[in-house]
Design an enzyme around this catalytic site. Sequence first.
Site, PDB file in Angstrom:
ATOM      1  N   PHE A 143      18.415 -19.011  13.124  1.00 27.04           N
ATOM      2  CA  PHE A 143      19.015 -18.198  12.115  1.00 27.04           C
ATOM      3  C   PHE A 143      17.830 -18.234  10.951  1.00 27.04           C
ATOM      4  O   PHE A 143      17.020 -18.801  11.163  1.00 27.04           O
ATOM      5  CB  PHE A 143      20.525 -18.578  11.490  1.00 27.04           C
ATOM      6  CG  PHE A 143      21.398 -18.658  12.401  1.00 27.04           C
ATOM      7  CD1 PHE A 143      21.852 -17.590  13.024  1.00 27.04           C
ATOM      8  CD2 PHE A 143      22.081 -19.872  12.751  1.00 27.04           C
ATOM      9  CE1 PHE A 143      22.871 -17.542  14.211  1.00 27.04           C
ATOM     10  CE2 PHE A 143      23.263 -19.976  13.711  1.00 27.04           C
ATOM     11  CZ  PHE A 143      23.578 -18.737  14.384  1.00 27.04           C
ATOM     12  N   ARG A 172      20.107 -16.785  -5.558  1.00 26.65           N
ATOM     13  CA  ARG A 172      21.247 -17.155  -4.207  1.00 26.65           C
ATOM     14  C   ARG A 172      20.425 -17.518  -3.207  1.00 26.65           C
ATOM     15  O   ARG A 172      19.685 -16.503  -2.891  1.00 26.65           O
ATOM     16  CB  ARG A 172      22.001 -15.926  -4.249  1.00 26.65           C
ATOM     17  CG  ARG A 172      23.088 -15.810  -5.493  1.00 26.65           C
ATOM     18  CD  ARG A 172      23.992 -17.107  -5.603  1.00 26.65           C
ATOM     19  NE  ARG A 172      25.012 -16.950  -6.739  1.00 26.65           N
ATOM     20  CZ  ARG A 172      24.927 -17.200  -7.767  1.00 26.65           C
ATOM     21  NH1 ARG A 172      24.017 -18.108  -8.233  1.00 26.65           N
ATOM     22  NH2 ARG A 172      25.797 -17.322  -8.774  1.00 26.65           N
ATOM     23  N   GLU A 173      20.801 -18.132  -2.315  1.00 30.36           N
ATOM     24  CA  GLU A 173      20.493 -18.345  -0.917  1.00 30.36           C
ATOM     25  C   GLU A 173      21.380 -17.290  -0.141  1.00 30.36           C
ATOM     26  O   GLU A 173      22.616 -17.355  -0.339  1.00 30.36           O
ATOM     27  CB  GLU A 173      20.684 -19.765  -0.670  1.00 30.36           C
ATOM     28  CG  GLU A 173      19.569 -20.509  -0.977  1.00 30.36           C
ATOM     29  CD  GLU A 173      19.450 -21.095  -2.424  1.00 30.36           C
ATOM     30  OE1 GLU A 173      20.946 -21.177  -2.801  1.00 30.36           O
ATOM     31  OE2 GLU A 173      18.900 -21.094  -3.250  1.00 30.36           O
ATOM     32  N   SER A 228      31.866 -14.373   5.439  1.00 31.81           N
ATOM     33  CA  SER A 228      31.827 -15.222   4.371  1.00 31.81           C
ATOM     34  C   SER A 228      30.837 -14.640   3.373  1.00 31.81           C
ATOM     35  O   SER A 228      29.703 -15.078   3.189  1.00 31.81           O
ATOM     36  CB  SER A 228      31.508 -16.786   4.774  1.00 31.81           C
ATOM     37  OG  SER A 228      31.400 -17.543   3.886  1.00 31.81           O
ATOM     38  N   GLU A 263      21.169 -18.916  27.651  1.00 31.94           N
ATOM     39  CA  GLU A 263      21.662 -18.806  26.129  1.00 31.94           C
ATOM     40  C   GLU A 263      22.420 -20.194  25.839  1.00 31.94           C
ATOM     41  O   GLU A 263      23.041 -20.220  25.139  1.00 31.94           O
ATOM     42  CB  GLU A 263      22.461 -17.667  25.839  1.00 31.94           C
ATOM     43  CG  GLU A 263      21.695 -16.507  25.967  1.00 31.94           C
ATOM     44  CD  GLU A 263      22.347 -15.255  25.555  1.00 31.94           C
ATOM     45  OE1 GLU A 263      23.308 -15.320  25.081  1.00 31.94           O
ATOM     46  OE2 GLU A 263      21.680 -14.059  25.561  1.00 31.94           O
TER      47      GLU A 263
END
Length: 207
Positions: free
Chosen positions: A26, A48-49, A130, A159
Amino acid sequence: MPPIPPPFQIKDVEVTDRSTSFKGFFTIEQLTLKHRTFDGEWLGPFTRELFRRGEAVCVLLFDPKRQTVVLTEQFRVGAIDDERSPWLLELVAGMVEDGETWQQVAQRETQEEAGCQFYQLIPICDYWVSPGGCDERVMLYCGLIDSEQVGGVHGLAQEHEDIRLVTLSLEEAKQALADGVINNAAAIIALQWLQLHHKQLLSELTD
Protein backbone atom coordinates in the site's frame (compact mmCIF):
# COMPACT_ATOMS: atom_id res chain seq x y z
CA MET A 1 -37.25 21.86 10.33
CA PRO A 2 -34.70 23.86 8.31
CA PRO A 3 -33.34 22.17 5.16
CA ILE A 4 -29.97 20.45 5.25
CA PRO A 5 -27.42 22.97 3.97
CA PRO A 6 -25.52 22.00 0.80
CA PRO A 7 -22.14 20.36 1.43
CA PHE A 8 -18.80 21.91 0.63
CA GLN A 9 -17.18 20.83 -2.64
CA ILE A 10 -13.69 19.76 -3.73
CA LYS A 11 -12.99 23.42 -4.60
CA ASP A 12 -13.28 24.22 -0.88
CA VAL A 13 -10.07 22.27 -0.18
CA GLU A 14 -6.57 23.38 -1.18
CA VAL A 15 -3.66 20.92 -1.12
CA THR A 16 -0.40 22.84 -1.07
CA ASP A 17 1.98 19.89 -0.80
CA ARG A 18 1.77 16.15 -1.36
CA SER A 19 4.58 13.63 -0.84
CA THR A 20 4.90 9.84 -0.54
CA SER A 21 5.97 8.71 2.93
CA PHE A 22 5.83 4.96 2.22
CA LYS A 23 5.25 2.77 -0.82
CA GLY A 24 4.91 -0.99 -0.54
CA PHE A 25 1.86 -3.21 -0.90
CA PHE A 26 0.00 0.00 0.00
CA THR A 27 0.99 3.67 -0.16
CA ILE A 28 0.98 6.36 2.51
CA GLU A 29 1.05 10.02 1.48
CA GLN A 30 1.59 13.14 3.56
CA LEU A 31 -0.57 16.11 2.58
CA THR A 32 -0.39 19.74 3.60
CA LEU A 33 -3.78 21.32 3.12
CA LYS A 34 -6.38 23.81 4.22
CA HIS A 35 -10.17 23.87 3.86
CA ARG A 36 -13.11 26.17 4.36
CA THR A 37 -14.91 26.16 7.71
CA PHE A 38 -18.60 26.45 8.50
CA ASP A 39 -18.17 30.06 9.65
CA GLY A 40 -16.80 31.08 6.25
CA GLU A 41 -13.12 31.16 7.20
CA TRP A 42 -10.24 28.80 6.34
CA LEU A 43 -8.72 26.11 8.57
CA GLY A 44 -5.03 25.40 8.14
CA PRO A 45 -2.62 24.80 6.67
CA PHE A 46 -2.10 21.51 8.51
CA THR A 47 -0.73 18.06 7.65
CA ARG A 48 -2.49 14.71 7.38
CA GLU A 49 -1.30 11.23 6.49
CA LEU A 50 -3.43 9.53 3.84
CA PHE A 51 -3.48 5.74 3.47
CA ARG A 52 -4.03 5.11 -0.25
CA ARG A 53 -6.07 1.92 -0.53
CA GLY A 54 -8.14 2.65 -3.63
CA GLU A 55 -11.55 1.35 -4.69
CA ALA A 56 -12.87 -2.11 -3.88
CA VAL A 57 -15.90 -4.16 -4.86
CA CYS A 58 -17.69 -6.64 -2.56
CA VAL A 59 -20.38 -9.09 -3.62
CA LEU A 60 -22.89 -10.86 -1.39
CA LEU A 61 -23.64 -14.17 -3.14
CA PHE A 62 -27.30 -15.05 -2.60
CA ASP A 63 -29.20 -18.09 -3.87
CA PRO A 64 -32.89 -17.09 -3.88
CA LYS A 65 -34.04 -20.63 -4.73
CA ARG A 66 -32.32 -22.24 -1.74
CA GLN A 67 -32.49 -19.14 0.49
CA THR A 68 -28.79 -19.30 1.26
CA VAL A 69 -25.82 -16.96 1.18
CA VAL A 70 -22.28 -17.97 0.26
CA LEU A 71 -19.49 -16.26 2.19
CA THR A 72 -15.72 -16.49 2.02
CA GLU A 73 -13.48 -17.41 4.95
CA GLN A 74 -9.84 -16.36 4.90
CA PHE A 75 -7.01 -15.02 7.05
CA ARG A 76 -6.84 -11.24 7.43
CA VAL A 77 -3.70 -9.61 8.81
CA GLY A 78 -5.68 -6.57 10.01
CA ALA A 79 -7.62 -8.89 12.34
CA ILE A 80 -4.53 -10.69 13.65
CA ASP A 81 -5.41 -9.67 17.21
CA ASP A 82 -9.10 -10.59 16.93
CA GLU A 83 -10.12 -12.47 20.08
CA ARG A 84 -12.30 -14.92 18.16
CA SER A 85 -10.17 -15.56 15.06
CA PRO A 86 -8.19 -13.68 12.39
CA TRP A 87 -10.03 -15.85 9.82
CA LEU A 88 -13.08 -13.78 8.90
CA LEU A 89 -16.37 -14.56 7.20
CA GLU A 90 -16.61 -12.04 4.39
CA LEU A 91 -18.06 -11.26 0.98
CA VAL A 92 -16.37 -12.01 -2.31
CA ALA A 93 -14.15 -8.95 -2.75
CA GLY A 94 -11.38 -7.41 -4.82
CA MET A 95 -9.62 -4.18 -5.64
CA VAL A 96 -10.44 -2.19 -8.77
CA GLU A 97 -7.54 -2.23 -11.22
CA ASP A 98 -6.81 0.43 -13.84
CA GLY A 99 -9.44 0.45 -16.57
CA GLU A 100 -11.89 -1.84 -14.75
CA THR A 101 -15.51 -1.09 -13.97
CA TRP A 102 -17.07 -2.13 -10.67
CA GLN A 103 -19.17 -4.72 -12.51
CA GLN A 104 -16.10 -6.25 -14.14
CA VAL A 105 -14.38 -6.57 -10.76
CA ALA A 106 -17.48 -8.22 -9.32
CA GLN A 107 -17.49 -10.77 -12.14
CA ARG A 108 -13.74 -11.46 -11.92
CA GLU A 109 -13.65 -11.89 -8.16
CA THR A 110 -16.76 -14.07 -8.06
CA GLN A 111 -15.04 -16.46 -10.46
CA GLU A 112 -11.66 -16.37 -8.67
CA GLU A 113 -12.91 -16.62 -5.09
CA ALA A 114 -16.08 -18.69 -5.49
CA GLY A 115 -15.61 -20.55 -8.77
CA CYS A 116 -19.00 -19.46 -10.11
CA GLN A 117 -20.81 -16.61 -11.82
CA PHE A 118 -23.88 -14.63 -10.82
CA TYR A 119 -26.81 -14.35 -13.20
CA GLN A 120 -27.92 -10.99 -11.85
CA LEU A 121 -25.99 -8.23 -10.10
CA ILE A 122 -27.93 -5.84 -7.85
CA PRO A 123 -26.31 -2.64 -6.51
CA ILE A 124 -26.59 -2.15 -2.74
CA CYS A 125 -24.57 0.99 -1.96
CA ASP A 126 -21.11 2.49 -1.96
CA TYR A 127 -19.38 3.91 1.10
CA TRP A 128 -16.09 5.23 2.47
CA VAL A 129 -14.47 2.68 4.76
CA SER A 130 -12.49 4.95 7.10
CA PRO A 131 -12.38 8.47 5.64
CA GLY A 132 -10.55 9.96 8.60
CA GLY A 133 -7.30 8.75 7.08
CA CYS A 134 -7.93 6.24 4.28
CA ASP A 135 -9.19 6.75 0.72
CA GLU A 136 -10.71 3.26 0.36
CA ARG A 137 -14.19 3.30 -1.17
CA VAL A 138 -16.27 0.13 -1.41
CA MET A 139 -19.03 -0.68 -3.86
CA LEU A 140 -21.42 -3.32 -2.53
CA TYR A 141 -23.47 -5.66 -4.70
CA CYS A 142 -25.75 -8.63 -4.25
CA GLY A 143 -25.01 -11.32 -6.83
CA LEU A 144 -27.75 -13.87 -7.47
CA ILE A 145 -26.37 -17.39 -8.00
CA ASP A 146 -27.27 -21.05 -8.18
CA SER A 147 -25.25 -22.40 -5.24
CA GLU A 148 -25.85 -26.11 -5.85
CA GLN A 149 -22.30 -26.79 -7.07
CA VAL A 150 -20.60 -23.96 -5.15
CA GLY A 151 -18.12 -24.81 -2.41
CA GLY A 152 -14.56 -25.84 -1.68
CA VAL A 153 -11.34 -23.82 -1.44
CA HIS A 154 -10.43 -21.13 -3.96
CA GLY A 155 -8.12 -18.16 -4.53
CA LEU A 156 -4.98 -17.34 -6.49
CA ALA A 157 -1.76 -18.89 -5.24
CA GLN A 158 0.33 -16.00 -6.61
CA GLU A 159 -1.70 -13.65 -4.42
CA HIS A 160 -1.26 -15.91 -1.37
CA GLU A 161 -5.00 -16.55 -1.19
CA ASP A 162 -6.50 -19.51 0.66
CA ILE A 163 -10.26 -18.99 0.59
CA ARG A 164 -12.83 -21.45 1.89
CA LEU A 165 -16.48 -21.02 0.96
CA VAL A 166 -19.13 -21.19 3.68
CA THR A 167 -22.83 -21.57 2.81
CA LEU A 168 -25.33 -20.35 5.41
CA SER A 169 -29.09 -20.26 5.52
CA LEU A 170 -30.57 -16.81 6.01
CA GLU A 171 -31.36 -17.68 9.61
CA GLU A 172 -27.80 -18.90 10.22
CA ALA A 173 -26.41 -15.70 8.70
CA LYS A 174 -28.72 -13.61 10.88
CA GLN A 175 -27.54 -15.47 13.99
CA ALA A 176 -23.89 -15.08 12.98
CA LEU A 177 -24.47 -11.33 12.78
CA ALA A 178 -26.15 -11.28 16.19
CA ASP A 179 -23.33 -13.33 17.74
CA GLY A 180 -20.58 -11.15 16.28
CA VAL A 181 -19.16 -14.02 14.23
CA ILE A 182 -19.59 -11.87 11.12
CA ASN A 183 -17.76 -8.74 12.19
CA ASN A 184 -16.60 -6.80 9.14
CA ALA A 185 -18.38 -3.79 7.68
CA ALA A 186 -19.08 -4.95 4.12
CA ALA A 187 -20.64 -8.25 5.20
CA ILE A 188 -22.68 -6.60 7.97
CA ILE A 189 -24.06 -3.91 5.66
CA ALA A 190 -24.86 -6.34 2.84
CA LEU A 191 -26.55 -8.91 5.08
CA GLN A 192 -28.61 -6.25 6.83
CA TRP A 193 -29.62 -4.94 3.40
CA LEU A 194 -30.71 -8.46 2.45
CA GLN A 195 -32.80 -8.74 5.60
CA LEU A 196 -34.53 -5.44 4.80
CA HIS A 197 -35.12 -6.17 1.11
CA HIS A 198 -35.50 -9.95 1.14
CA LYS A 199 -39.27 -10.12 0.64
CA GLN A 200 -39.30 -7.39 -2.00
CA LEU A 201 -36.42 -9.06 -3.84
CA LEU A 202 -38.14 -12.44 -3.94
CA SER A 203 -41.38 -10.79 -5.08
CA GLU A 204 -39.62 -9.08 -7.97
CA LEU A 205 -37.88 -12.31 -9.00
CA THR A 206 -41.15 -14.25 -9.15
CA ASP A 207 -43.15 -11.57 -11.03
